[in-house]
Design a protein around this motif. Structure first.
Motif, PDB file in Angstrom:
ATOM      1  N   VAL A  63      11.091  -3.201   4.675  1.00 56.97           N
ATOM      2  CA  VAL A  63      10.861  -4.429   5.467  1.00 56.97           C
ATOM      3  C   VAL A  63      11.681  -4.522   6.853  1.00 56.97           C
ATOM      4  N   ARG A 101      10.011 -13.039   0.332  1.00 54.57           N
ATOM      5  CA  ARG A 101       9.468 -11.816   0.829  1.00 54.57           C
ATOM      6  C   ARG A 101       9.230 -10.916  -0.338  1.00 54.57           C
ATOM      7  N   PRO A 210       6.272  -6.180   7.673  1.00 50.16           N
ATOM      8  CA  PRO A 210       6.277  -6.061   6.172  1.00 50.16           C
ATOM      9  C   PRO A 210       6.574  -4.695   5.976  1.00 50.16           C
TER      10      PRO A 210
END
Length: 306
Positions: A63, A101, A210
């Motif tokens: 990421v 995340r 991402p």
């Protein structure tokens, strides 16, 4: 077992033996139709064996994070008076500085070693060299003179998947900071004086791109194993051969000398058709893909005795 019969006429030949080895059997050697074992025919081939199975591989792109700043008010604007000052209180507030995340982790595939047996040559039958020649009329005795030669195998070691590759998700929780700020409880009275609000800068982290998973296919690997394919199985057939009941010792001695020259007969030629001579004859016939079980004319021609 398939048996092929055909009729032959009895033949006689006149020869003059002037040397230890002549060109053909003696005159008194009669020809009979004997049952013999025609050898199986094979042809070389290859067989593809999988030694490394196909699998799926995964790779991840981490990421990508971005950082910025955010101004947070830590004190409100207020008004002060010279006579009665304002009254304030403190308020504690939690501010999110890094969002939650998801990170991906790939675990590679594991393999184990597996062993596999591959048949490279089928089982066959051979003629028992200790059996005497069998005439065509005695059909049932041929099967008692056949010996079974077991099939041949080879062992192949290969790598097979024990557990496939997989991806594991890991949740990274959000990160927060606690901020204490002042709030106006009671404004000032009398002389009015404004106090501006106070701000502070807070660094914030956010996900700009991402994590990604890239899938690749690992191809299987094969190995070529040499094998022999059976073109024709062995057969019991009738072929012209010397009648062992009346074959002359001179002819047997010639046969022993030729087999001795070829490296099959061990000992001194004595003109006796015994187990040692039958074994040497059978070994020569099998080594040259000839029918075994009798002193066939085919074998005599191969030995240049006819």
């Amino acid at each position: 077992m398939k048996i092929i019969h055909f009729s032959v006429s009895l033949l006689t030949a006149t020869v003059f033996i002037s040397a230890p080895i002549s060109a053909e059997p003696a005159a008194q050697d009669a020809i009979c139709a004997s049952q013999v074992l025609a050898p199986a025919l094979f042809r070389p081939s290859t067989e593809a064996v999988t030694v490394y199975e196909s699998s799926t591989r995964y790779s991840t792109t981490p990421v990508q994070m971005g950082y910025g700043e955010r101004k947070v008010k830590i004190a409100d604007a207020y008004v002060e008076y010279d006579i009665i000052p304002a009254k304030f209180g403190e308020v504690t507030e939690t501010v999110e500085v890094e969002r939650e995340r998801i990170e991906l982790e790939t675990l590679p595939a594991t393999y184990r070693t597996d062993t596999k047996r591959i048949k490279v040559k089928a089982a066959t039958q051979r003629w028992n060299p200790n059996c005497p020649a069998i005439l065509t009329a005695d059909n049932n005795s041929a099967e008692n003179c056949l010996l079974t030669v077991p099939a041949e195998y080879t062992t192949v070691t290969r790598e097979v998947i024990d557990s496939p590759a997989r991806t594991v998700k890991r949740v990274i929780p959000a990160r927060t900071e606690t901020i204490t700020r002042k709030v106006l409880l009671e404004p000032a009275k009398a002389v009015r004086r404004e106090i501006p609000a106070v701000y502070t800068s807070v660094k914030l982290a956010k996900v700009e791109q991402p994590a990604k998973v890239v899938t690749t296919q690992q191809l299987a690997k094969t190995q070529a194993i040499p094998v022999e394919q059976t073109v024709r199985s062995e057969l019991v057939i009738a072929m012209p051969a010397l009648c062992e009941a009346s074959v002359s010792p001179a002819t047997i001695e010639q046969l022993q000398q030729r087999l001795q020259q070829q490296g099959y007969y061990q000992g001194t030629p004595d003109g006796i058709l015994g187990p040692k001579t039958r074994t040497a004859l059978t070994q020569y016939q099998e080594a040259h893909s000839l029918a075994s079980g009798a002193i066939t004319l085919e074998t005599l021609r191969k030995l240049q005795l006819q």
